[in-house]
Design a protein around this motif. Structure first.
Motif, PDB file in Angstrom:
ATOM      1  N   ASP A 133       0.846  -1.197   0.000  1.00  0.00           N
ATOM      2  CA  ASP A 133       0.000   0.000   0.000  1.00  0.00           C
ATOM      3  C   ASP A 133       0.880   1.244   0.000  1.00  0.00           C
ATOM      4  O   ASP A 133       1.891   1.304   0.718  1.00  0.00           O
ATOM      5  CB  ASP A 133      -0.900   0.028   1.232  1.00  0.00           C
ATOM      6  CG  ASP A 133      -1.847  -1.156   1.274  1.00  0.00           C
ATOM      7  OD1 ASP A 133      -2.345  -1.531   0.193  1.00  0.00           O
ATOM      8  OD2 ASP A 133      -2.077  -1.702   2.367  1.00  0.00           O
ATOM      9  N   ILE A 134       0.488   2.235  -0.775  1.00  0.00           N
ATOM     10  CA  ILE A 134       1.225   3.489  -0.809  1.00  0.00           C
ATOM     11  C   ILE A 134       0.219   4.634  -0.796  1.00  0.00           C
ATOM     12  O   ILE A 134      -0.856   4.543  -1.397  1.00  0.00           O
ATOM     13  CB  ILE A 134       2.137   3.566  -2.065  1.00  0.00           C
ATOM     14  CG1 ILE A 134       3.070   4.777  -1.973  1.00  0.00           C
ATOM     15  CG2 ILE A 134       1.340   3.572  -3.346  1.00  0.00           C
ATOM     16  CD1 ILE A 134       4.158   4.799  -3.049  1.00  0.00           C
ATOM     17  N   GLU A 135       0.541   5.691  -0.070  1.00  0.00           N
ATOM     18  CA  GLU A 135      -0.319   6.862  -0.007  1.00  0.00           C
ATOM     19  C   GLU A 135       0.539   8.122   0.020  1.00  0.00           C
ATOM     20  O   GLU A 135       1.710   8.087   0.423  1.00  0.00           O
ATOM     21  CB  GLU A 135      -1.223   6.817   1.220  1.00  0.00           C
ATOM     22  CG  GLU A 135      -0.487   6.827   2.547  1.00  0.00           C
ATOM     23  CD  GLU A 135      -1.438   6.801   3.743  1.00  0.00           C
ATOM     24  OE1 GLU A 135      -2.667   6.800   3.512  1.00  0.00           O
ATOM     25  OE2 GLU A 135      -0.961   6.789   4.890  1.00  0.00           O
ATOM     26  N   GLN A 136      -0.056   9.236  -0.385  1.00  0.00           N
ATOM     27  CA  GLN A 136       0.655  10.512  -0.444  1.00  0.00           C
ATOM     28  C   GLN A 136      -0.077  11.544   0.391  1.00  0.00           C
ATOM     29  O   GLN A 136      -1.306  11.671   0.321  1.00  0.00           O
ATOM     30  CB  GLN A 136       0.759  11.011  -1.889  1.00  0.00           C
ATOM     31  CG  GLN A 136       1.443  12.375  -2.011  1.00  0.00           C
ATOM     32  CD  GLN A 136       1.418  12.912  -3.423  1.00  0.00           C
ATOM     33  OE1 GLN A 136       0.741  12.359  -4.295  1.00  0.00           O
ATOM     34  NE2 GLN A 136       2.157  13.983  -3.672  1.00  0.00           N
ATOM     35  N   VAL A 137       0.676  12.271   1.175  1.00  0.00           N
ATOM     36  CA  VAL A 137       0.178  13.434   1.901  1.00  0.00           C
ATOM     37  C   VAL A 137       1.149  14.573   1.625  1.00  0.00           C
ATOM     38  O   VAL A 137       2.280  14.554   2.106  1.00  0.00           O
ATOM     39  CB  VAL A 137       0.074  13.159   3.414  1.00  0.00           C
ATOM     40  CG1 VAL A 137      -0.390  14.419   4.140  1.00  0.00           C
ATOM     41  CG2 VAL A 137      -0.874  12.004   3.692  1.00  0.00           C
ATOM     42  N   GLU A 138       0.700  15.505   0.797  1.00  0.00           N
ATOM     43  CA  GLU A 138       1.555  16.614   0.327  1.00  0.00           C
ATOM     44  C   GLU A 138       2.805  16.039  -0.331  1.00  0.00           C
ATOM     45  O   GLU A 138       2.699  15.298  -1.303  1.00  0.00           O
ATOM     46  CB  GLU A 138       1.865  17.569   1.488  1.00  0.00           C
ATOM     47  CG  GLU A 138       0.620  18.248   2.040  1.00  0.00           C
ATOM     48  CD  GLU A 138       0.925  19.209   3.166  1.00  0.00           C
ATOM     49  OE1 GLU A 138       2.053  19.182   3.698  1.00  0.00           O
ATOM     50  OE2 GLU A 138       0.032  19.999   3.512  1.00  0.00           O
ATOM     51  N   ASP A 139       4.002  16.340   0.188  1.00  0.00           N
ATOM     52  CA  ASP A 139       5.248  15.851  -0.417  1.00  0.00           C
ATOM     53  C   ASP A 139       5.776  14.598   0.279  1.00  0.00           C
ATOM     54  O   ASP A 139       6.941  14.223   0.105  1.00  0.00           O
ATOM     55  CB  ASP A 139       6.328  16.940  -0.388  1.00  0.00           C
ATOM     56  CG  ASP A 139       5.987  18.111  -1.297  1.00  0.00           C
ATOM     57  OD1 ASP A 139       5.217  17.892  -2.254  1.00  0.00           O
ATOM     58  OD2 ASP A 139       6.476  19.225  -1.041  1.00  0.00           O
ATOM     59  N   SER A 140       4.926  13.949   1.041  1.00  0.00           N
ATOM     60  CA  SER A 140       5.352  12.767   1.788  1.00  0.00           C
ATOM     61  C   SER A 140       4.628  11.523   1.263  1.00  0.00           C
ATOM     62  O   SER A 140       3.409  11.523   1.114  1.00  0.00           O
ATOM     63  CB  SER A 140       5.049  12.959   3.276  1.00  0.00           C
ATOM     64  OG  SER A 140       5.406  11.809   4.008  1.00  0.00           O
ATOM     65  N   PHE A 141       5.392  10.489   0.969  1.00  0.00           N
ATOM     66  CA  PHE A 141       4.845   9.215   0.503  1.00  0.00           C
ATOM     67  C   PHE A 141       5.122   8.150   1.560  1.00  0.00           C
ATOM     68  O   PHE A 141       6.238   8.060   2.073  1.00  0.00           O
ATOM     69  CB  PHE A 141       5.496   8.791  -0.816  1.00  0.00           C
ATOM     70  CG  PHE A 141       5.229   9.726  -1.956  1.00  0.00           C
ATOM     71  CD1 PHE A 141       4.197   9.478  -2.845  1.00  0.00           C
ATOM     72  CD2 PHE A 141       6.009  10.872  -2.136  1.00  0.00           C
ATOM     73  CE1 PHE A 141       3.946  10.341  -3.902  1.00  0.00           C
ATOM     74  CE2 PHE A 141       5.759  11.736  -3.185  1.00  0.00           C
ATOM     75  CZ  PHE A 141       4.725  11.468  -4.072  1.00  0.00           C
ATOM     76  N   THR A 142       4.115   7.356   1.867  1.00  0.00           N
ATOM     77  CA  THR A 142       4.280   6.266   2.832  1.00  0.00           C
ATOM     78  C   THR A 142       3.908   4.951   2.170  1.00  0.00           C
ATOM     79  O   THR A 142       2.851   4.812   1.565  1.00  0.00           O
ATOM     80  CB  THR A 142       3.415   6.483   4.083  1.00  0.00           C
ATOM     81  OG1 THR A 142       3.790   7.720   4.711  1.00  0.00           O
ATOM     82  CG2 THR A 142       3.616   5.342   5.074  1.00  0.00           C
TER      83      THR A 142
END
Length: 216
Positions: A133-142
């Motif tokens: 699973d990958i998600e983005q919050v602004e310039d941060s990817f987890t």
């Protein structure tokens, strides 16, 4: 000189006993076949043991049928033999519901009219990477995944490739079931870039892509 010859014979004899084990890799919670073959003959007696303290009995075969009276409780209801193929020299077993505790060395003993044959199998269990699973919050990817064995490796990459090293933080945790959870966060401000999270173990790898478009 005779002592020297005896030493040479002893060394050669020991060498023949230390051949490499056969290795089998199987997936956690699925079925696994541990191979064992022998020279066919009348009335074979077959024993499978797990090589660990106590040498628990995995399964036995004699009197022309499978025997379960002395089977270790941990293997009860999880083992079977290919009884229709034993007359052709097949002493392999099927082990179902594979557990992490099942990995290790197994010995297959076959006795026919006083002649003994032995095979050693090294069982390796894997819980492959099934999802990422990958998600983005602004310039941060987890990027996250769980239920993996053995411990996975996580790397980040971009497309097109970049010569710049982007900062990231990765954490790995072992659960009570001895499986691994992994999470990594990447800070990336570059636009029009495909971000790739790569997860790998000894049994394979899996990647997930995320496109970060340029809205200007």
């Amino acid at each position: 000189m005779s002592a020297f010859k005896s030493l040479v014979v002893l060394i050669l004899f020991m060498w023949t006993l230390t051949t490499a084990d056969d290795e089998v890799s199987c997936v956690l919670e699925e079925s696994c076949i541990l191979p064992c073959s022998f020279q066919p003959g009348p009335d074979p007696v077959i024993y499978w043991l797990k090589v660990e303290p106590g040498n628990p009995r995995v399964i036995s075969y004699y009197g022309a049928r499978e025997q379960f009276a002395r089977q270790s409780e941990r293997f009860r209801g999880r083992t079977s033999m290919f009884t229709d193929q034993i007359s052709r020299g097949n002493a392999s077993i099927r082990l179902t519901g594979l557990q992490l505790q099942d990995q290790g060395r197994y010995e297959c003993y076959v006795t026919i009219t006083g002649v003994n044959e032995e095979s050693v199998i090294n069982l390796r269990t894997d819980a492959p990477v099934r999802h990422v699973d990958i998600e983005q919050v602004e310039d941060s990817f987890t990027c996250r995944s769980e239920g993996i064995y053995p411990e996975p490796q996580l790397t980040w990459s971009t497309r097109p490739p970049s010569c710049v090293t982007f900062p990231s933080q990765t954490s790995v945790k072992e659960t009570e079931q001895q499986l691994y959870e992994i999470s990594s966060t990447l800070n990336l401000s570059v636009r029009d870039t495909v971000v790739i999270c790569n997860l790998s173990t000894r049994s394979g790898w899996r990647s997930v892509l995320w496109y970060q478009p340029n809205f200007h």
